[in-house]
Write an enzyme that holds these catalytic residues in place. Sequence first.
Site, PDB file in Angstrom:
ATOM      1  CD  GLU A  86      30.370 -41.282   4.447  1.00  0.00           C
ATOM      2  OE1 GLU A  86      30.372 -42.518   4.262  1.00  0.00           O
ATOM      3  OE2 GLU A  86      31.370 -40.566   4.215  1.00  0.00           O
ATOM      4  CB  CYS A  95      26.118 -48.073   3.580  1.00  0.00           C
ATOM      5  SG  CYS A  95      27.400 -47.852   4.827  1.00  0.00           S
TER       6      CYS A  95
END
Lengths: 425, 479
Positions: B212, B247
């Site tokens: 991720e 993110c």
Amino acid sequence: MIFCKTKGGWTIHLDFLQLLTTPFKQGQIPLLFFPARAEVLPEPLGLVLILASWNFPISLALDPVIGAISAGNTVVLKPSELSPASSSFLANTVPRYLDSAALKVIEGGHDAAEQLLQQKWDKIFFTGSSRVGRIIMAAAANHLTPVTLELGGKCPTILDSLSISDLEVAIKRIVGGKWGLCSGQACIGIDYVLVEEKFASILVELLKKCIKAFFGDSMPNLKNLCRIVSKSHFDRVSNLLGDPRVAASIVHGGSWDEQNLMIEPTILLDPPLDADIMSEEIFGPLLPIITLNKIEESIEFINLRPKPLAIHAFTKNERFKKKLLSETSSGSITFNDAIVQFVADSLPFGGVGESGIGRYHGKYSFDTFSHEKAVLQRSFYLDLEPRYPPWNDFKLDFIKLAYKFDYLGLLLLLSGLRRIFKRSN
Amino acid sequence: MAFFDAAAMMKGLRGTYASGRTRSYEWRVSQLKALLKLASFHEKEIVDALRSDLSKPELESFLQEIALLKESCGLALKELHRWMAPEKVKTMMTTFPSSAEIVPEPLGVVLVISAWNYPFLLSLDPVIGAIAAGNAVVLKPSEIAPATSSVLAKLLGQYMDCSAVKVVEGAIPETTALLEQKWDKIFYTGNGKVGRIVSAAAAKHLTPLVLELGGKSPVIVDSNVDLKVAARRIIAGKWGCNNGQACVSPDYAITTKEFAPDLIDTLRSELEKFYGKDPLKSNDLSRIVNSNHFNRLSKLLDDDKISGKIIHGGQKDIANLKIAPTILLDVPGDSLIMEEEIFGPLLPILTVNNVEDSFNIIKSKDKPLAAYLFTNNKKLKENFISNISAGGLVVNDTTMHLAVPTLPFGGVGESGMGAYHGKFSFDAFSHKKAVLLRSFAGDLSSRYPPYTPKKLNLLKALVNGSLLGILRALLGWHD
């Protein structure tokens, strides 16, 4: 069978292509988000590299290509140089039928592969050995390229006690699953057999009879059998018999024709477990039979070794089946047959642990070459004020209640009555 | 730090896993319930740790970390039976008679390496997936969020089955020692540079990965939108998410030259409403996590190429590691701020002549983890959805997709591989084993040698599904 399998692959894909490329909606969205619409949209990854192997050089090249194309990618296919006629066939024929601006076939060996691996691909699909699989994955790591690795391993076959008629069918399927599959040079081919000691001799006898019926009775008369692909593989396989303890365990076959790269179907009974033949994937026409006191011991035997690509278990004992299913791990497990799971397109085909990463066949091929993009659509209406700073107790309470779908609490909060009826969270 | 024997720890975990302990439904439920208790009974401790590590506002800690984690636990508990159940699949003519199913099984012993920006959620959410799927798991929280790392080690030690769920605190040496072991899966949240290191280590053992990562997530703002709502949602996704250190935060914005002034004005006025005239004093903004990152962001602002482009904010408080919400206009494409993921409270706005031109800008960069579009134009929306590739897309909002458990959350290309959340977490930590059950009856002799033309014809006809072909083959008629 291999050729037909690929044709079967095309038919399936053409039927389902429409279905596969439209987004499918997902389910519930928390009410806090209302109004909203959520879906998952498959999209191509981009430019993909497919490295095929030499044992099923047409299908293991084109089957992944089917997945890559149906998912909308551009493709570079590198067939194996160890099967040069097939490689040549693909390089000459594919451009005549397919869009060569989007699908290229690159022939070559190590050098070509190395050069290709230096590029940045959006996906790499590799079929081959675990050793090379590591090299591919390390190269892919430089570019964060996702990989599917269809590797191999020692696929065990368990033979439980069966009635004579079932045993005859089982024997045919074992012989077919070993030597009928590229002379043992197949990733899901049967590598070795586990059987109770008391059945070993009848097993050997029946195997011998079946081998004779299928392939002929001696080296010069062998037919319906592939040869070993190359001199180096021939040497590798024949060297497995070089260990004198291994040679001593041969109960059938054991001869070879070096000029024609043929090795006779060979059966071994209880070769030493620390010999190479029992620690490396054989990938050849040698079948070790390992005897056990009780067939249930096969579970521990398998679990002491790396997870295989396939387990084949011939048994009608439902309890044993359940135990095998829950206590062993493998890419796949097939009961009472061998190899056929390869053509079951509704089942994912791939390994786990040392036997591989990822899977394909049927829709799994499409998925393997797709990115499943999450899409959330919201409206400008009903913008929730408490979502935004500056934070205060009211907003904190509101969010906590809405998140728990606590509508009564929300109602009380909004009407100012919550402080009176405040419950603990 | 005491010497950490990763190999010994691994041996113990393998023993636990081999005993079958983690595979039972009961064990998994007990561990998930323990996580739920941990998150519920220690909310204050967690909020305090997050404040210590990031000055994270309480509402963000609650909503974006604790609530999401509890939801995730709750969903897993509710759905676990269904997730664990074998999936029956159709079988085809070619394997008749047979039955087939796909059985999910644990991978074994897995490693979760977490990040510092959502140190509670990004540690435990993957752990939920690992446990639900029946694995033993080692969690390595980020040392850059030490208070949370410490709380996790303490609480998991108290609540979880320590023979199967372990926390290893530490930094590079400990992570390196962990990465040398052979894991059945590695789940990493962080940046692309370390992602490559993790991948290289995994390649040695053929360990599958979920990465991720991140990237520059763009937000396109079309004209003819409810600008107040759009601005608020952009602010919430940027500065309301750990002050841009997320993110999926909008990294940069693109709008038309014509619309830019309106967008900027609205952003300014909403920013003031949210954070006051002096945002450095607002309690509703996270600080920058540490001086390394503070210096990194300062450098982006000191870049010569962007001098004169700061049109709002830019104030810094080095003592408290705070940077005010900052907006820049039309920075050059080769400026530092446009080359790397910002991960901070700076929002460059690029302007284009037509809003469609924004697509080319986005496509010229690496595929981001998320991309956002604010529009009421149906065609533009459809164009965006079909043509922009990213981990996930949101139209008319930002970041919300990660709170929808039925959507897979993950990147593509440089922004990552694999996905999780909801059932996708369970799947990420499972092996879906193919099971084919065949009968001894109806054995097709045509599949065995010696091979004859008749057998070949029959098989061809069978695979093609042609009844006429089958008939002809059986009757011995050749083509």
